[in-house]
Design a protein around this motif. Structure first.
Motif, PDB file in Angstrom:
ATOM      1  N   LEU B 298      37.040 -36.708  -8.838  1.00 41.26           N
ATOM      2  CA  LEU B 298      37.718 -35.797  -7.913  1.00 41.26           C
ATOM      3  C   LEU B 298      37.268 -34.362  -8.166  1.00 41.26           C
ATOM      4  O   LEU B 298      37.020 -33.984  -9.309  1.00 41.26           O
ATOM      5  N   PRO B 299      37.170 -33.563  -7.129  1.00 41.22           N
ATOM      6  CA  PRO B 299      36.745 -32.169  -7.323  1.00 41.22           C
ATOM      7  C   PRO B 299      37.898 -31.334  -7.870  1.00 41.22           C
ATOM      8  O   PRO B 299      39.064 -31.720  -7.764  1.00 41.22           O
ATOM      9  N   PRO B 300      37.593 -30.169  -8.413  1.00 39.67           N
ATOM     10  CA  PRO B 300      38.675 -29.270  -8.843  1.00 39.67           C
ATOM     11  C   PRO B 300      39.493 -28.838  -7.625  1.00 39.67           C
ATOM     12  O   PRO B 300      38.968 -28.774  -6.508  1.00 39.67           O
ATOM     13  N   THR B 301      40.769 -28.551  -7.836  1.00 43.10           N
ATOM     14  CA  THR B 301      41.630 -28.190  -6.715  1.00 43.10           C
ATOM     15  C   THR B 301      41.338 -26.786  -6.197  1.00 43.10           C
ATOM     16  O   THR B 301      41.660 -26.462  -5.066  1.00 43.10           O
ATOM     17  N   ARG B 308      40.382 -25.682 -16.133  1.00 42.97           N
ATOM     18  CA  ARG B 308      41.798 -25.915 -16.462  1.00 42.97           C
ATOM     19  C   ARG B 308      42.199 -27.323 -16.015  1.00 42.97           C
ATOM     20  O   ARG B 308      41.489 -27.955 -15.245  1.00 42.97           O
ATOM     21  N   THR B 309      43.339 -27.782 -16.468  1.00 45.60           N
ATOM     22  CA  THR B 309      43.716 -29.160 -16.213  1.00 45.60           C
ATOM     23  C   THR B 309      44.276 -29.342 -14.802  1.00 45.60           C
ATOM     24  O   THR B 309      45.292 -28.752 -14.450  1.00 45.60           O
ATOM     25  N   ALA B 312      40.718 -32.873 -11.497  1.00 42.20           N
ATOM     26  CA  ALA B 312      39.343 -33.063 -11.986  1.00 42.20           C
ATOM     27  C   ALA B 312      39.328 -33.329 -13.482  1.00 42.20           C
ATOM     28  O   ALA B 312      38.352 -33.877 -14.008  1.00 42.20           O
ATOM     29  N   ASN B 313      40.401 -32.908 -14.158  1.00 47.12           N
ATOM     30  CA  ASN B 313      40.567 -33.202 -15.580  1.00 47.12           C
ATOM     31  C   ASN B 313      39.363 -32.766 -16.416  1.00 47.12           C
ATOM     32  O   ASN B 313      38.915 -33.494 -17.301  1.00 47.12           O
ATOM     33  N   HIS B 314      38.787 -31.614 -16.077  1.00 47.08           N
ATOM     34  CA  HIS B 314      37.704 -30.982 -16.859  1.00 47.08           C
ATOM     35  C   HIS B 314      36.342 -31.637 -16.668  1.00 47.08           C
ATOM     36  O   HIS B 314      35.387 -31.282 -17.346  1.00 47.08           O
ATOM     37  N   GLN B 315      36.246 -32.595 -15.747  1.00 42.79           N
ATOM     38  CA  GLN B 315      34.957 -33.262 -15.506  1.00 42.79           C
ATOM     39  C   GLN B 315      34.468 -32.877 -14.107  1.00 42.79           C
ATOM     40  O   GLN B 315      35.150 -33.126 -13.114  1.00 42.79           O
ATOM     41  N   TYR B 316      33.261 -32.286 -14.059  1.00 39.10           N
ATOM     42  CA  TYR B 316      32.817 -31.631 -12.833  1.00 39.10           C
ATOM     43  C   TYR B 316      31.357 -31.932 -12.511  1.00 39.10           C
ATOM     44  O   TYR B 316      30.590 -32.383 -13.345  1.00 39.10           O
TER      45      TYR B 316
END
Lengths: 500, 505
Positions: B298-301, B308-309, B312-316
């Motif tokens: 999932l992409p960062p919000t 930050r948490t 995406a949980n730090h995986q990009y």
């Protein structure tokens, strides 16, 4: 012999001089057919006779003669007519070599280029026969076909349209992309129709042919026609166009036969080649056939591999007097061409490119494993090989094939073709209607590699119906389609033109 | 549900570490650090032994028409290939210079066992036989190949301006995933799966099985996907409220299937003109841990949330890194992984592609507003099996069936099962530090390994060490601080290079 060493394409460019010494290139003559007569200097009696024979033959074309420019080329200036282009012996040899002619007879060589400068044929006839041949070639039905590397998606909807459901785990192995599974999109080489000999514009595929899928354009003829099929190879390795059924010389065979001299129609990357096909009686419907028959065409530079790479298509020949102007049979309302073939992507010329592009580096069991302790097991290798077998109808799996739409009561003709290997024993079966084949009634036909069946249907049963190979393993692996029979007055659904 | 689980496990971890979960600093620049470095960017490349890139440093052949390299006066020597090793190598072939025209080579064997066999009981004489390329058209002798400053021009130029090590090792032998796990955790233990022959032994991973918490991974008949019960540096950073991320090329899905499964099918073209699939799940170490995974990619919000948490949980994807640099906040700790076409891995990439990635990344970072407090560390996951002439010190003995260094099943004298299947140190690798605080034209000789990078991060932000249950080798790892001088005035001049040639712009 490798396809590359067999490959040849004409190079019709030349730089010569006019009688006045001005530089003249081939570009000056494009836009019309160019009849190049290479003469031996000095142009002695036999040569003079041939010059006048060619002049008369062209004049006898009548109005067509305006579209044909005759140009003589030789090594000497000041010939009798004063209109011969001249060049060094090397320049003349270059012209001959560029047209695939080795050596010249006492009367010289007569070479025909089309209006785009693509070499058509060397002419040896004289008198009326020469006029007749010229007329046939100049008025031939012309197809421009490009061989293009392009991405092909076997199942663009990613679902089984026959069941209207997501694919199950087995079906997914043919469709879903994963690190060591290519899925449904592959780089392939495909025959595409082009509008003209510049090969700049792809021919839009009309809605009635949307169902052709990855097949090349349908080449049509009425018995008696001559066909010029101009093929440009835009791909990265040699390919050809080899046609079944029609009459051709070795130069238009699109396949090499040992000991036969001259070009074979195997086209190098970037090359253009004209195939000339004639359609005498024996190329058209026989006594027991309906008004038209179908033949496959395919590339035969590396037989088998080329077909798996995607180079397949169909020719329809209609009985003399039974054709509309476009060649289609008058007694038929709608035609469908369906190819039942397992595309074996393991034996595609583009396998490695597909592995590079669609699988994770080092994962595909087809590649050589560098890490001894990471070698794939036989089970993994078998799964990989199976995932690359596409049990397709016109290059579509799991009823993703679009455009098989018709109305109740129409006279519908199905041309069914088989191609492939020993697994390609197919029994196409229509749900919902029956067909007649050669006067016999059935709802299931048989095709094997390179065999064809023409089946006529007058649908009486409206609905959406299955059309699939009845070999169960093939059915399970996606060799299925849906066809729609609509009430008489319903407009046909708008079908997308197919894949770009 | 996930975030609740996550925060629960964070608190548990914090308790284990004897710390409180700290309030998040408003930006990475505000976090308290042991050094002036507020941002560490680890560029984790693929499959290069030290001698393969630096064996002749600082002397290049300089043939006509190639980017030239001439060392600065006072350039320190490295432990490279001596005339004796060049002319009378104990292997069945002598080292050979590879030209920059050879943009992509065959891949070598870099299996855990094969590499140990090549080092042959300390004789280092069996590279051709055991790690040489075996594919059709491949010459196993090419394993002795090395590039010089006419090909890896950028890395040599970075070494001239900044600092490198000639004594940095893989923490253990073997391929990518163990290297990546040692980088973020100092450990390959805790794999929650039964043994897999040649690949996984008593919960210790010595191979590249795909991560179970990655939707783009694939299990096959012989290759299960696996997860790890344990912790990694992401847990430590989360417990301290610090921003961080792993940014990998091709992470953004190209497609979602009707059943909801994702496809990582993007690709780009390498220097050999081949179109190469970009994403390798087994190069993404955080996806082996449920608590630091982003299975659906999932992409960062938002740009502000990168590091930050969130979902995406730090995986990009790599593109998110540049969004953060240019429109947000550069995280405290960033790990970059190139697309497969640019990761330097033989077979799918090469030195020219890798140089393009490194230079474009470094040029852009040096122009960013974060550069004054940033340290870039270029390191590698494994050697690919390429020849290196230094016998790695035997720090971690092992007696697993996969071991072979000192005979079948033998890597030194192993007494504790704790180190089984982690024979190390592994092959010597390239390590370059680029930062205003990097020493200038310096070669550090301190013995270090992949876990040393972890240790530097732990120390810089006072994270403490990995929990004992993880059996991490962080505490034992040497310090890479010798690459830096935090007391001297930082270098303000940037070193912008040409991505094609590696020469100064």
């Amino acid at each position: 012999m490798s396809p590359m060493s067999m490959a040849w394409a004409a190079d019709t460019r030349f730089v010569l001089a006019s009688a006045q010494g001005a530089k003249v290139t081939d570009a000056a003559f494009r836009g019309r057919f160019l009849l190049l007569q290479v003469v031996r200097d000095p142009c002695a009696k036999a040569c003079q006779d041939r010059v006048s024979d060619v002049r008369h033959a062209v004049e006898a074309l009548g109005d067509l003669a305006q579209g044909v420019q005759v140009v003589r080329v030789g090594t000497q200036t000041g010939d009798t007519a004063g209109d011969t282009l001249h060049g060094s012996p090397q320049a003349i040899d270059q012209v001959l070599k560029g047209h695939g002619v080795a050596g010249v007879g006492p009367e010289g060589a007569l070479l025909l280029d089309d209006e785009y400068g693509t070499f058509v044929e060397r002419l040896d006839a004289s008198g009326d026969a020469l006029t007749d041949r010229l007329r046939r070639l100049v008025t031939a039905r012309v197809s421009y076909i490009g061989i293009d590397e392009t991405l092909w998606d076997y199942a663009p909807k990613r679902i089984d349209l026959m069941m209207g459901a997501p694919l199950d785990e087995h079906q997914q192995t043919y469709v879903y992309n994963k690190p060591q599974q290519i899925g449904s999109t592959y780089l392939k080489a495909i025959y595409h129709g082009y509008t003209d000999g510049t090969f700049r514009t792809r021919q839009a595929r009309p809605p009635e042919w949307a169902h052709l899928g990855l097949l090349g354009p349908v080449i049509r003829a009425e018995v008696g026609d001559t066909l010029r099929v101009v093929v440009r190879n835009n791909a990265k390795r040699p390919y050809s166009l080899h046609v079944h059924g029609l009459r051709y010389t070795a130069a238009s065979e699109g396949a090499m036969t040992a000991g036969v001299p001259g070009p074979y129609g195997i086209i190098p990357p970037g090359g253009t080649y004209t195939y000339v096909f004639d359609t005498p009686e024996r190329a058209g419907p026989g006594p027991g056939d309906p008004s038209s028959v179908v033949w496959p065409y395919h590339s035969h530079a590396e037989e088998g591999v080329d077909e798996n790479t995607g180079l397949v298509g169909a020719v329809v020949v209609t009985r003399k007097g039974m054709a509309r102007p476009d060649g289609s049979p008058k007694d038929v309302d709608r035609e469908f061409v369906t190819l039942f073939k397992i595309f074996d992507e393991n034996h595609s010329a583009l396998l490695q490119a597909n592995i590079d592009r669609f699988t994770e580096a080092g994962r595909a069991p087809a590649t050589v494993f560098q890490d001894e302790d990471d070698t794939p097991t036989d089970v993994e290798t078998a799964a990989w090989i199976d995932s690359n077998l596409k049990y397709a109808i016109n290059g579509y799996l799991f009823a993703n094939l679009p455009g098989l739409d018709m109305h109740v009561g129409e006279r519908v003709r199905w041309y069914v073709i088989g191609l492939g290997s020993e697994s390609d024993l197919h029994t196409p079966h229509w749900h919902g209607q029956t067909v007649t084949v050669g006067g016999h009634r059935t709802d299931t036909v048989e095709v094997e590699p390179a065999t064809t069946v023409v089946a006529d249907m007058t649908p009486d049963n409206p609905g959406t119906w299955m059309f699939h190979c009845h070999v169960i393993e093939h059915f399970d692996a996606g060799m299925t389609a849906l066809y729609r029979v609509l009430p008489k007055s319903s407009p046909l659904p708008i079908t997308a033109e197919g894949q770009k | 549900m996930r975030s609740k689980l996550l925060s629960t496990s964070l608190i548990a971890l914090a308790a284990m570490l004897g710390t409180q979960v700290r309030a998040a600093p408003s930006s990475a620049a505000d976090a308290s650090t042991h050094t002036p470095i507020k941002h560490v960017v680890v560029i984790f490349q693929e499959n290069i032994s030290f001698d393969h890139y630096f064996g002749t440093y600082p002397n290049a052949a300089n043939p006509k028409g190639e980017p030239a390299f001439h060392a600065l006066p006072g350039t320190p020597r490295v432990n490279g290939l001596t005339p004796e090793l060049m002319a009378h190598n104990p292997n069945s072939a002598n080292p050979m210079r590879l030209d920059r025209m050879l943009a992509v080579t065959c891949d070598m064997d870099h299996g855990y066992t094969s590499e140990q066999k090549a080092y042959d009981d300390g004789k280092l004489d069996k590279f051709v036989e055991h790690t040489g390329a075996k594919g059709p058209g491949c010459d196993p002798k090419m394993v002795m190949g090395y590039y010089d400053g006419n090909t890896v021009t950028a890395l040599w130029n970075y070494a001239q301006r900044f600092a490198m090590s000639d004594n940095f090792f893989g923490t253990e032998y073997g391929p990518s995933t163990p290297g990546a796990l040692n980088l973020i955790r100092g450990s390959t233990t805790g794999v929650d799966h039964v043994d897999v022959e040649n690949r996984l032994y008593k919960g210790v991973l010595s191979s590249d099985l795909d991560p179970v918490f990655d939707g783009c991974g694939q299990a096959t008949a012989a290759r299960p996907v696996v997860g790890i019960k344990g912790h990694n540096v992401g847990d430590l950073l989360n417990a301290h409220g610090l921003s961080w991320g792993w940014f990998q090329g091709g992470f953004r899905p190209s497609e979602t299937n009707p059943d909801g499964s994702i496809v990582c099918g993007t690709s780009d073209t390498n220097a050999a003109g081949k179109v190469i699939r970009a994403y390798s799940p087994h190069h993404q170490p955080f996806e082996y841990f449920e608590q630091t995974s982003n299975a659906k990619h999932l992409p960062p919000t938002s740009t502000a949330m990168i590091g930050r948490t969130d979902q995406a949980n730090h995986q990009y994807d790599l593109v998110d890194f540049w969004s953060a640099v240019e429109g947000g906040d550069l995280p405290a700790v960033s790990f970059l992984k190139a697309t497969a076409a640019q990761d330097g891995h033989a077979g799918n990439s090469g030195p020219i592609d890798e140089q393009t990635f490194l230079v474009n990344t470094l040029n852009r970072l040096q122009k960013s507003r974060f550069w004054d407090s940033t340290a870039v560390i270029i390191a590698y996951d494994d050697s690919d099996g390429w020849y290196d002439h230094v016998m790695p010190p035997l720090v971690y003995p092992s007696a697993a069936p996969t071991d072979a260094l000192n005979g079948p099943g033998k890597c030194g004298d192993a007494t504790s099962e704790a180190s089984f299947n982690r024979c190390g140190l592994g092959p010597r690798l390239v390590l370059v530090a680029i930062s205003p605080y990097a020493r200038r034209n310096a070669v550090d000789h301190t013995q270090t390994d992949q876990a040393s990078i972890l240790k530097f991060i732990e120390d810089n932000w006072s994270l403490g060490r990995m929990p004992a249950s993880d059996q991490s080798l962080d505490q034992a790892a040497g310090s890479i601080e010798g690459l830096f001088d935090f007391k001297a005035k930082p270098q303000s001049a940037k070193l912008l290079l040409d991505p094609m040639t590696g020469l100064a712009q």
